[in-house]
Design an enzyme around this catalytic site. Structure first.
Site, PDB file in Angstrom:
ATOM      1  N   ARG A  69      -1.134   7.434  19.011  1.00 13.91           N
ATOM      2  CA  ARG A  69      -0.687   8.792  19.328  1.00 13.91           C
ATOM      3  C   ARG A  69       0.299   8.723  20.490  1.00 13.91           C
ATOM      4  NH1 ARG A  69      -4.940  13.614  20.514  1.00 13.91           N
ATOM      5  NH2 ARG A  69      -3.509  14.965  21.621  1.00 13.91           N
ATOM      6  N   ARG A 127       0.842  -1.193   0.000  1.00 12.46           N
ATOM      7  CA  ARG A 127       0.000   0.000   0.000  1.00 12.46           C
ATOM      8  C   ARG A 127       0.878   1.244   0.000  1.00 12.46           C
ATOM      9  NH1 ARG A 127      -3.094  -0.026   4.812  1.00 12.46           N
ATOM     10  NH2 ARG A 127      -4.299   1.663   3.926  1.00 12.46           N
ATOM     11  N   LYS A 154       3.532  -6.760  11.986  1.00 15.46           N
ATOM     12  CA  LYS A 154       2.724  -7.044  10.787  1.00 15.46           C
ATOM     13  C   LYS A 154       3.089  -8.398  10.186  1.00 15.46           C
ATOM     14  CE  LYS A 154       1.363  -4.877   6.430  1.00 15.46           C
ATOM     15  NZ  LYS A 154       1.115  -3.591   5.790  1.00 15.46           N
TER      16      LYS A 154
END
Ligand code: BTN
Length: 325
Positions: A322, A121, A186
């Protein structure tokens, strides 16, 4: 014709085989055997040579066997395949599937032993060494255009996790929209590509890359924490069984998705949401466009962020945790 793949077929189980025996079994000269062994080394397949015993693979592997994959499919999934192709080496199975052209109402499926320009991606490369991982693309026609595929990549994520779980993998989660994580690293990625008229009949290619037994040397090119199936306790890293499990779930899912949309997968997606209730930042490109607590997804697969002034929904972008302030 005997080539390096035939040599690999003899060594795949992990046992020793002498050069003489390889030559005899394949009906080729010792020089030809040597050439094929060199080719395997070029493909990053390490071979150990022990005097008096012969050659063996440092890390045994399972070659993809389309007949075995197909034989394991349920009747429903099997009837949905128009064409199944195994490529030895290709730039990208997604590119290949987009160009192959659909030949019927069913799906075109291709998989490869390696990709030389695997696509990830956001224009990133997908590291795709020979014989170690899964590179799978499924092309299907969607009659009503791209509106009908909203949320599709999330549903593909849910079914890919289900396929991995059926092979014994645990502790998997999804990072919106569709990264598959194992303990935060991942293990698989999904890339949807489309061709044709966005308003009308469209060909959708669902591309899935799964790290099964990644080469640590080549994985140095991956710019984020990664994992592979072979490192997960209790998981079966056989690639043929995993391909069958994937196709068994994904092919019927594509038919159902065109009819019902993302709704039927929403609850399952939310049950494995890696960032549920976490404080996240949503970026489009390099620009941070929102921050808030992740509150799951809606019926179209858009992520809901609680920004302090109510929920805001986003269809595109990337989220990251965050930093605490
Ligand atoms: C991601 O970046 O998370 C998506 C990775 C998708 C990789 C797969 S491998 C099979 C198919 N062919 C490609 O070129 N890409 C996808």
């Amino acid at each position: 014709m005997a080539d390096y793949r035939s040599v690999l077929g003899l060594l795949a189980g992990g046992g020793f085989c002498s050069g003489e025996e390889i030559g005899r079994r394949l009906g080729v000269s010792r020089a030809a055997v040597w050439k094929h062994l060199q080719k395997l080394e070029e493909l990053d397949i390490n071979i150990e040579s022990v005097r008096g015993r012969g050659y063996r693979l440092v890390q045994p592997l399972e070659l993809i066997d389309p007949k075995a994959v197909f034989a394991g499919l349920s009747g429903e999934a099997a009837t949905l395949v128009d064409h199944f192709e195994l490529l030895e080496s290709v730039d990208s199975t997604n590119r290949h599937a987009l160009d192959a052209g659909l030949r019927g109402d069913g799906c075109y499926v291709c998989t490869a032993e390696r990709q030389t320009a695997g696509r990830g991606r956001r224009g990133k490369a997908w590291i795709s060494p020979y014989g170690r991982n899964i590179y799978l693309s499924i092309a299907r026609r969607f009659e009503s255009g791209i509106g009908a595929i909203e949320g599709l990549s999330l549903a593909v994520g849910v079914e890919t996790v289900a396929a991995l779980q059926s092979r014994g993998a645990a502790d998997l989660a999804l990072k919106w929209p569709n990264d598959i994580l194992w303990r935060g690293a991942k293990v698989a990625g999904i890339l949807l590509e489309i061709a044709g008229n966005p308003e009308g009949p469209t060909t959708v290619v669902v591309g899935i890359g799964i790290n099964v037994s990644m080469s640590a040397a080549l994985a140095r090119g991956i710019d984020q924490p990664w994992a592979d199936l072979a490192s997960m306790p209790g998981a079966d890293a056989g690639r043929n069984g995993l391909l069958t499990a994937l196709l068994d779930r994904l092919l019927p899912m594509l038919v159902r998705f065109e009819r019902d949309g993302f709704g039927p997968w929403r609850e399952r997606w939310e049950s494995i949401d890696a960032f549920r209730d976490a404080l996240v930042v949503l970026k489009i490109g390099e620009r941070a466009v929102a921050a808030g607590r992740a509150r799951g997804v809606d019926e179209t697969g858009a992520i809901a962020l609680d920004t302090g002034d109510g929920l805001r929904y986003f269809n595109g972008g990337e989220i990251s945790l965050r930093e605490a302030r």
